[in-house]
Design a protein around this motif. Structure first.
Motif, short mmCIF file in Angstrom:
data_model
loop_
_atom_site.label_atom_id
_atom_site.label_comp_id
_atom_site.label_asym_id
_atom_site.label_seq_id
_atom_site.Cartn_x
_atom_site.Cartn_y
_atom_site.Cartn_z
N UNK A 222 1.08 -1.04 -0.09
CA UNK A 222 -0.14 0.28 0.25
C UNK A 222 1.38 1.17 -0.27
N UNK A 223 2.21 0.97 -0.17
CA UNK A 223 3.51 1.95 -0.18
C UNK A 223 3.84 2.86 1.11
N UNK A 224 3.32 2.23 2.53
CA UNK A 224 3.70 2.89 3.33
C UNK A 224 4.80 1.61 3.72
N UNK A 225 5.52 2.29 5.38
CA UNK A 225 6.85 1.86 5.13
C UNK A 225 6.10 1.29 6.48
N UNK A 226 6.86 0.02 7.30
CA UNK A 226 6.55 -0.72 8.22
C UNK A 226 8.28 -0.99 8.49
N UNK A 227 8.92 -1.37 10.08
CA UNK A 227 10.21 -0.73 10.57
C UNK A 227 9.83 -1.66 12.03
N UNK A 228 10.63 -3.33 12.14
CA UNK A 228 10.79 -3.65 13.37
C UNK A 228 11.36 -3.67 13.96
N UNK A 229 12.18 -4.18 15.34
CA UNK A 229 13.43 -3.94 15.70
C UNK A 229 13.77 -5.55 15.58
N UNK A 230 15.15 -5.13 14.76
CA UNK A 230 15.35 -6.11 15.26
C UNK A 230 16.37 -6.75 16.22
N UNK A 231 16.10 -8.11 16.13
CA UNK A 231 16.71 -8.40 17.69
C UNK A 231 17.47 -10.23 16.58
N UNK A 232 18.60 -9.79 16.49
CA UNK A 232 19.56 -11.44 15.60
C UNK A 232 19.33 -12.58 16.94
N UNK A 233 19.22 -12.56 18.04
CA UNK A 233 19.69 -13.74 18.72
C UNK A 233 18.34 -14.46 18.58
N UNK A 234 17.36 -14.05 18.51
CA UNK A 234 15.91 -14.67 18.26
C UNK A 234 15.28 -14.91 17.27
N UNK A 235 15.56 -14.26 16.04
CA UNK A 235 15.49 -13.77 14.83
C UNK A 235 15.82 -14.49 13.40
N UNK A 236 17.43 -15.16 13.35
CA UNK A 236 18.03 -16.15 13.27
C UNK A 236 17.70 -16.98 13.13
N UNK A 237 16.84 -17.88 14.22
CA UNK A 237 16.30 -18.72 14.39
C UNK A 237 15.23 -18.84 13.13
N UNK A 238 14.13 -18.08 13.15
CA UNK A 238 13.54 -17.92 12.56
C UNK A 238 12.87 -17.74 10.55
N UNK A 239 14.72 -17.27 10.44
CA UNK A 239 14.74 -16.94 9.34
C UNK A 239 15.91 -16.37 9.08
#
Length: 109
Positions: A55-72
């Protein structure tokens, strides 16, 4: 020291609730990369996973590598890749940040 232990425990619980949530929202768009924003003086800068939604909007999500690296693996996603990401509106981490629990890469370039 006690605050650090408590905040680590709380973050882990928040992440677990976000991952297990059944009310996840799916949003598709374009991956823009990791952006760094200046943080509070004590905390230092914060990294954000950034997307431009369909839809053209920008979304930002806090990067938490110690958890996200296990998911993707963000190293497998390149700027301008079409993606869909999932997060729960019900659960946040660190009090006010949503947590991405899944990213699907759409390889239609």
């Amino acid at each position: 020291m006690i605050y650090f232990i408590y905040s680590s425990y709380t973050l882990k619980k928040d992440v677990e609730r976000s991952i297990l949530a059944t009310d996840k929202i799916k949003v598709c768009g374009k991956y823009l990369g990791i952006k760094t924003s200046p943080g509070a003086t004590r905390a230092g800068p914060k990294d954000y996973i950034t997307f431009q939604n369909d839809d053209g909007s920008i979304s930002q999500f806090h990067s938490i590598p110690r958890y996200q690296n296990e998911l993707f693996d963000l190293k497998q996603i390149y700027a301008d890749d079409r993606i869909c990401y999932y997060y729960s509106l019900k659960y946040t981490v660190n009090g006010n940040d949503y947590f991405i629990s899944r990213i699907d890469i759409l390889r239609n370039r």
